[in-house]
Design a protein around this motif. Structure first.
Motif, PDB file in Angstrom:
ATOM      1  N   ALA A  60      28.896  68.412  -9.354  1.00 46.26           N
ATOM      2  CA  ALA A  60      28.164  67.339  -8.671  1.00 46.26           C
ATOM      3  C   ALA A  60      29.107  66.278  -8.112  1.00 46.26           C
ATOM      4  CB  ALA A  60      27.181  66.696  -9.648  1.00 46.26           C
ATOM      5  N   SER A  61      28.782  65.792  -6.919  1.00 41.84           N
ATOM      6  CA  SER A  61      29.495  64.635  -6.367  1.00 41.84           C
ATOM      7  C   SER A  61      28.497  63.749  -5.644  1.00 41.84           C
ATOM      8  CB  SER A  61      30.606  65.060  -5.402  1.00 41.84           C
ATOM      9  OG  SER A  61      30.078  65.592  -4.216  1.00 41.84           O
ATOM     10  N   GLU A  62      28.658  62.447  -5.820  1.00 40.16           N
ATOM     11  CA  GLU A  62      27.763  61.465  -5.215  1.00 40.16           C
ATOM     12  C   GLU A  62      28.124  61.255  -3.737  1.00 40.16           C
ATOM     13  OE1 GLU A  62      25.269  60.282  -6.798  1.00 40.16           O
ATOM     14  OE2 GLU A  62      25.748  60.472  -8.946  1.00 40.16           O
ATOM     15  N   PRO A  63      27.203  60.723  -2.941  1.00 36.28           N
ATOM     16  CA  PRO A  63      27.551  60.348  -1.567  1.00 36.28           C
ATOM     17  C   PRO A  63      28.703  59.344  -1.549  1.00 36.28           C
ATOM     18  CG  PRO A  63      25.169  60.266  -1.910  1.00 36.28           C
ATOM     19  CD  PRO A  63      25.783  60.456  -3.257  1.00 36.28           C
ATOM     20  N   SER A  64      29.485  59.369  -0.486  1.00 34.87           N
ATOM     21  CA  SER A  64      30.640  58.481  -0.385  1.00 34.87           C
ATOM     22  C   SER A  64      30.228  57.070   0.011  1.00 34.87           C
ATOM     23  CB  SER A  64      31.625  59.016   0.660  1.00 34.87           C
ATOM     24  OG  SER A  64      32.135  60.264   0.272  1.00 34.87           O
ATOM     25  N   PRO A  65      31.033  56.074  -0.373  1.00 40.02           N
ATOM     26  CA  PRO A  65      30.786  54.711   0.114  1.00 40.02           C
ATOM     27  C   PRO A  65      30.862  54.673   1.642  1.00 40.02           C
ATOM     28  CG  PRO A  65      32.423  54.721  -1.655  1.00 40.02           C
ATOM     29  CD  PRO A  65      32.194  56.152  -1.273  1.00 40.02           C
ATOM     30  N   VAL A  66      30.226  53.678   2.232  1.00 41.68           N
ATOM     31  CA  VAL A  66      30.180  53.555   3.689  1.00 41.68           C
ATOM     32  C   VAL A  66      31.328  52.667   4.162  1.00 41.68           C
ATOM     33  CG1 VAL A  66      28.812  52.832   5.672  1.00 41.68           C
ATOM     34  CG2 VAL A  66      27.678  53.861   3.679  1.00 41.68           C
ATOM     35  N   SER A  67      32.139  53.200   5.063  1.00 40.87           N
ATOM     36  CA  SER A  67      33.245  52.438   5.642  1.00 40.87           C
ATOM     37  C   SER A  67      32.743  51.581   6.796  1.00 40.87           C
ATOM     38  CB  SER A  67      34.339  53.384   6.135  1.00 40.87           C
ATOM     39  OG  SER A  67      34.902  54.102   5.049  1.00 40.87           O
ATOM     40  N   PRO A  68      33.448  50.504   7.124  1.00 38.63           N
ATOM     41  CA  PRO A  68      32.972  49.595   8.181  1.00 38.63           C
ATOM     42  C   PRO A  68      33.004  50.245   9.559  1.00 38.63           C
ATOM     43  CG  PRO A  68      35.164  48.960   7.427  1.00 38.63           C
ATOM     44  CD  PRO A  68      34.684  50.014   6.486  1.00 38.63           C
ATOM     45  N   SER A  69      32.000  49.949  10.373  1.00 38.48           N
ATOM     46  CA  SER A  69      31.977  50.423  11.759  1.00 38.48           C
ATOM     47  C   SER A  69      32.222  49.258  12.714  1.00 38.48           C
ATOM     48  CB  SER A  69      30.639  51.101  12.072  1.00 38.48           C
ATOM     49  OG  SER A  69      29.546  50.293  11.693  1.00 38.48           O
ATOM     50  N   ALA A  70      32.984  48.312  12.237  1.00 40.73           N
ATOM     51  CA  ALA A  70      33.460  47.187  13.037  1.00 40.73           C
ATOM     52  C   ALA A  70      34.717  46.670  12.360  1.00 40.73           C
ATOM     53  CB  ALA A  70      32.398  46.089  13.130  1.00 40.73           C
ATOM     54  N   GLY A  71      35.522  45.915  13.100  1.00 43.25           N
ATOM     55  CA  GLY A  71      36.732  45.360  12.512  1.00 43.25           C
ATOM     56  C   GLY A  71      37.977  46.069  13.004  1.00 43.25           C
ATOM     57  N   PRO A  72      39.156  45.648  12.540  1.00 45.92           N
ATOM     58  CA  PRO A  72      40.430  46.112  13.128  1.00 45.92           C
ATOM     59  C   PRO A  72      40.681  47.609  12.988  1.00 45.92           C
ATOM     60  CG  PRO A  72      40.808  44.845  11.105  1.00 45.92           C
ATOM     61  CD  PRO A  72      39.377  44.648  11.477  1.00 45.92           C
ATOM     62  N   HIS A  73      40.317  48.202  11.868  1.00 48.41           N
ATOM     63  CA  HIS A  73      40.621  49.621  11.669  1.00 48.41           C
ATOM     64  C   HIS A  73      39.690  50.501  12.505  1.00 48.41           C
ATOM     65  CE1 HIS A  73      43.101  47.890   8.665  1.00 48.41           C
ATOM     66  NE2 HIS A  73      42.086  47.565   7.881  1.00 48.41           N
ATOM     67  N   TRP A  74      38.420  50.146  12.535  1.00 48.42           N
ATOM     68  CA  TRP A  74      37.479  50.840  13.423  1.00 48.42           C
ATOM     69  C   TRP A  74      37.921  50.684  14.876  1.00 48.42           C
ATOM     70  CZ3 TRP A  74      33.334  54.082  13.351  1.00 48.42           C
ATOM     71  CH2 TRP A  74      32.567  54.153  14.515  1.00 48.42           C
ATOM     72  N   ASP A  75      38.297  49.472  15.251  1.00 47.38           N
ATOM     73  CA  ASP A  75      38.698  49.211  16.641  1.00 47.38           C
ATOM     74  C   ASP A  75      39.941  50.021  17.016  1.00 47.38           C
ATOM     75  OD1 ASP A  75      36.595  47.453  16.823  1.00 47.38           O
ATOM     76  OD2 ASP A  75      37.823  45.646  16.598  1.00 47.38           O
TER      77      ASP A  75
END
Length: 444
Positions: free
Chosen positions: A351-366
């Protein structure tokens, strides 16, 4: 194509021909093929191997490209193991790396062309070229190349644990995942770059029925297999409820702004019209249905060992992809309530849980969006929840910005060939994938 492109393509074909097939039964894996693959890398990419520091974790490779300054690193991930394939049913043998067509229609055929040697070799090509021109990233760059993503992912787990033990928290991690696709969203004609900001949990659930066996000539009214079949039918008749996560809503809003036609009014009002969207997504395609709910698929069945003997144990494996916002416990509870039979044992395996949600805004997304836009200027970059699983889930404990994106334009047919016959990629789109990695590395 330039001479440099032709040379890059030949290196790709060389590595594609090596049958690095992962098997769940480890003893069936031909590890000599994996060693041949790793032995060829220094020969094909000498500048990279002279400049980057390499350490081995089993057969998983971790490279460190030292940056000019202190700062959080970037991790680029890929894997070189592939799922099994035989020549049967393939138009071109899976490990022949044959080329067909010309120009934009030139195709490269082979197991791993997309999943995932295509990305791995594209990363190697980008780094090799940058090293040769004297480029050095601002901050450290790590390359993590897994050897068993298709099975247990132990290599990626070892790398993540190693980085954690050294106190390294990367600024961004990029692994395989979404791609540049077209016509997957109603009313949107522009290319869409879908970037996974999370991924579903994946759990194998075992359904087991045990009862007395005996001769098949005198069966009881309810054999173990009949009880199991009833449980499967009940499960299939009671799908998980549809939900739109914040990521789903943002995707619909992003794409809806570019849509035309009658559904545009629904998409741009996604937050207010969620019940209607549940119905729309449930009818568009198998992919859209999977986006908004936990899914189950019965993939394996086991009964009696003899044709004339009643089974004492009947078993089914249900491949379960758990939606973000849900959990393994909630999923098992739903399955038990759907089956409504205490004689059917329901238990989670791996079993593995769903992953945390990463940001879809900000410097790394950009930074990622800018690299995509530099090569695909018409593409709409949007977050989404990845339906499959990747090695990147093991890095979510050490990085808050974990993205899943393979920088290739992929048609529905090419996506459908993953883990199936006739996997192939357009040569031109593979070369553009190298360019995306190059832009991303220059900004690292």
């Amino acid at each position: 194509m330039t001479d440099a492109d032709d040379e890059a393509l030949e290196r790709f074909r060389t590595l594609l021909r090596i049958p690095t097939i992962s098997h769940n039964a480890v003893e069936e894996t031909d590890w000599a093929a994996f060693d041949r693959f790793l032995d060829r890398l220094p020969e094909l990419y000498p500048a990279l191997h002279e400049t980057l520091e390499l350490e081995r974790h089993g057969r998983t490779q971790l490279y460190r490209w030292r940056g000019r300054e202190e700062g959080a690193a970037t991790v680029l991930m890929a894997h070189y193991d592939v799922v099994p394939a035989t020549d049967e049913g393939w138009t071109h043998a899976p490990f022949s790396a044959e080329l067909t067509g010309a120009g934009e229609h030139r195709l490269l055929w082979g197991r791993g062309a997309i999943d995932d040697k295509g990305a791995l070799v594209a990363i190697l090509e980008a780094v090799e070229a940058l090293v040769r021109e004297g480029f050095q990233p601002t901050h450290d760059v790590y390359l993590s190349f897994g050897h068993d993503e298709e099975t247990v992912g132990s290599g990626a787990q070892a790398i993540a644990a190693t980085l954690a033990g050294r106190g390294i928290r990367p600024a961004m991690v990029l692994d395989e995942g979404g791609a540049v696709v077209e016509r997957i969203f109603p009313g949107v004609t522009a290319p869409i770059a879908v970037v996974g900001v999370s991924e579903k949990g994946i759990t194998s659930v075992r359904l087991t029925v045990e009862q007395s066996g005996g001769h098949a000539s005198t069966p009881p009214r309810m054999t173990a297999t009949v009880r199991l079949a009833r449980a499967i039918t009940r499960l299939n008749a009671r799908p998980f409820p549809a939900r739109l996560t914040e990521t789903n809503l943002r995707m619909v809003e992003t794409l809806g702004a570019h849509a035309t036609g009658p559904l545009r009014a629904v998409f741009i009002r996604a937050r207010r019209l969620q019940p209607l969207l549940h119905a729309v997504f449930g009818r568009l395609s198998d992919e859209t249905r999977a986006i908004v709910r936990t899914t189950t698929a019965v993939t394996q069945l086991r009964g009696s060992l003899a044709a004339n003997a009643l089974p004492e144990t009947a078993e089914a494996i249900v491949n379960t992809r758990i939606a973000v916002g849900s959990s393994v416990a909630e999923t098992l509870d739903h399955l038990r309530r759907a089956i409504r039979d205490d004689a059917v044992r329901v238990e989670a395996v791996d079993a593995s849980e769903p992953s945390p949600v990463s940001p879809s805004a900000g410097p790394h997304w950009d930074r990622l969006a800018a690299a995509i836009g530099a090569v695909h200027p018409r593409a709409i970059v949007t977050p989404y929840i990845m339906l499959g699983a990747s090695d990147s889930r093991h890095f979510t404990g050490i990085c808050d910005a974990v993205y899943r994106f393979t920088p290739f334009e992929l048609s529905a047919g090419q996506r459908g060939a993953l883990h199936a016959r006739d996997e192939h990629i357009h040569v031109a789109t593979w070369l553009r994938g190298i360019a995306v990695y190059t832009h991303l590395l220059r900004a690292s």
